[in-house]
Write an enzyme that holds these catalytic residues in place. Structure first.
Site: not given
Ligand code: GLC
Ligand code: CA
Length: 559
Positions: A199, A256
């Protein structure tokens, strides 16, 4: 290229809160995922990525972690997670967890200890700075709206949070912290997880070389992307992270990452890159309902095509991007990319295939395979996500009327993808026996898995065939390692490419027009592998594709 186990991944993202509830509390759980393993296997999936399931106050639905080692009790127990990992493994499915190490929750014990004593070593685990003249250290705007700084009670100190104030950013400059994080990661890898989706990883490094910048909105704040995204020096952190964790376990890691420059891609996902792959968002900003494209959807398709192909140029030589069209941060792809009047079985199936066969790792998002749709609300109060409210307030502050803001939110919000999965046409769409944490889209009566499951003409059956083609033993190698060559670039609204390796050529043509197109075609067809119509109209030296037809074929002539 060295072959890796994860090269033939067919990925599926699970947003656990909305996947399947089994204990009637209205929240999806790990048992629910275990229950659906057969379903995922039947669809052809061999990797699942589960959004965060760790202990969390759920300010950002799990992306605010208060204990990295514990499963949140709303999802189940650590034992159940291990059971899932092992049962999935037996079905040939690897589990990826979500790794959120840019920030923790403000309820994490490190942060609590830091707040208790700003002299303790934990204070340096976070980014804490002195205020300036009664104001925050600078005027950065948080990615989710408002100042990126929160004042620490009874002091003139502030802590940084690039996301909500319940998500204080970790200080990656602190070596001890980094080591503690690596140990945590390795404990999960020891338990048999296949790897991680990582993330917000492009924000690890911050540049504090400036104070205030000119404001870019009426709030006096500025979105200082250049100071907290892909900042020089981040390489050291990413490399160390890989060397000390992922590499040791040969895991699949997908970062990401927004906006990596093309010349940086080699360092990110090349053979010796920091990650196996990345979710790159170059194509997700396209929305047919934006004024820019509303009157000319084909212009949008052509731009999108150019974006996809420019990334493929890199992928051809170096590595694997992820081929996805949906995730938990985006509205549903059908509503984003197909003009409302053109939404039908053909456009929906074609959209599913549009980037599926490009070089890379295909990834689906839950519900995509049955064509789940956006669920616009009558009032903003029906939404759940803090960021939706922040965006609402920001739009109002810019002078947009409440009615127009609601309309904008109804088009743009990421919450559309978070409605519970529609399994059946029964009570609560088969998602829960209790009352669901988030409203179920009332269209579940028509759009549900049960209805599509054994209907060969359904979208679900199309997705199954699409995946099966990608996995065919005689084609797999070309789909994974073959080069991508764009085709029919002069035909507007057509996204077509060949995948080529050795003597094998596979041609994929997506007609994104709502009318037929005739394409020059002089090749021999060895086999039609996938078609969302019953047949293909071929002429002497051309083929005619019907509105939104997708066709995948193996060509008979060698290169
Ligand atoms: C990522 C996640 C998003 C989350 C944010 C903060 O962008 O995908 O859902 O809110 O990071 O962790
Ligand atoms: Ca539950």
């Amino acid at each position: 290229m060295n072959k890796k186990w994860w090269h033939n991944t067919i990925g599926y993202q699970i947003y656990p809160k909305s996947f399947q509830d089994t204990n009637g509390d209205g929240i999806g759980d790990i048992r629910g995922i275990i229950q659906k393993l057969d379903y995922l296997q039947d669809l052809g999936i061999n990797v699942i990525w589960i959004c965060p399931i760790y202990q969390s106050p759920m300010v950002d639905h799990g992306y605010d972690i208060s204990d990295y080692e514990l499963v949140d009790s709303s999802f189940g127990t650590n034992d159940e997670l291990e059971e899932l990992i092992h049962k999935a493994e037996k079905k040939g499915i690897k589990v990826l967890l979500d790794l959120v190490v840019n920030h923790t929750s403000d309820q994490h014990k490190w942060f609590q200890k830091a707040m208790d004593n700003l002299e303790s070593k934990y204070a340096d685990y976070y980014i804490i700075k002195e205020g300036v003249n009664g104001e925050p250290p600078n005027n950065w705007r948080s990615i989710f709206g408002g100042s990126a700084w929160e004042k620490i009670r009874n002091t003139n100190q502030y802590y940084l949070h690039l996301f909500t104030k319940g998500q204080p950013d970790l200080n990656w400059e602190n070596k001890e912290l980094r080591e503690v994080l690596y140990e945590m990661i390795n404990r999960w890898l020891e338990k048999g997880v296949g790897g991680f989706r990582i993330d917000a990883i492009s924000h690890l490094k911050k540049d504090f070389s400036y104070n205030n910048l000119p404001a870019d909105g009426p709030d006096g704040l500025v979105s200082g992307w250049d100071y907290f995204r892909n900042v020089e020096g981040i390489e050291m952190f990413l490399n160390e992270l890989k060397e000390k964790t992922f590499k040791v376990y040969d895991s699949l890691t997908i970062g990401e990452i927004d906006d990596v420059r093309s010349d940086d891609l080699e360092r990110y996902i090349g053979e010796e890159g920091y990650f196996s792959s990345i979710f790159d968002f170059c194509h997700t900003r396209y929305r047919v309902r934006d004024t820019k494209w509303r009157s000319n959807p084909i212009k949008m398709v052509n731009e999108l095509r150019d974006k996809l192909f420019s990334k493929q140029e890199f992928a051809n030589e170096h590595g694997f991007l992820c081929n996805f069209i949906e995730n938990h941060d985006l509205p549903r792809a059908i509503d984003r990319l197909i003009p409302q009047k053109d939404i039908n079985y053909y456009s929906k199936s074609m959209l599913g295939a549009v980037n599926f066969y490009l070089k890379g790792i295909p990834f689906l998002y839950q519900g995509q395979e049955i064509g789940m749709r956006d669920y616009p609300k009558e009032s903003v109060k029906e939404y759940k996500d803090l960021t939706t409210y922040n965006q609402y307030k920001e739009h109002l502050a810019r002078g947009i009327s409440a009615e127009d803001v609601l309309q904008k939110i109804n088009i743009e919000t990421r919450e559309h993808s978070r409605t519970p999965v529609q399994w059946t046409d029964g009570k609560n769409a088969g998602f829960t026996e209790g009352s669901p944490w988030f409203d179920i889209n009332p269209n579940y009566v028509e759009i549900n898995y049960k209805r599509q499951q054994s209907n060969p003409g359904s979208l679900f059956s199309f997705y199954k065939r699409m995946i099966a083609v990608r996995k065919r033993v005689n084609l797999m190698d070309t789909f994974i390692y073959g080069k991508t060559l764009p085709r029919y670039l002069h035909n507007s609204g057509v996204i077509a490419y060949e995948r080529i390796q050795k003597n094998q050529r596979i041609l994929v043509i997506n007609n994104c027009n709502n009318g037929p197109v005739v394409l020059e075609f002089k090749e021999g067809i060895k086999e039609i592998l996938l078609n969302n119509y019953n047949d293909l109209v071929t002429g002497h030296s051309d083929i005619k594709l019907m509105p939104f037809q997708v066709i995948v074929m193996e060509l008979s002539k060698s290169v």
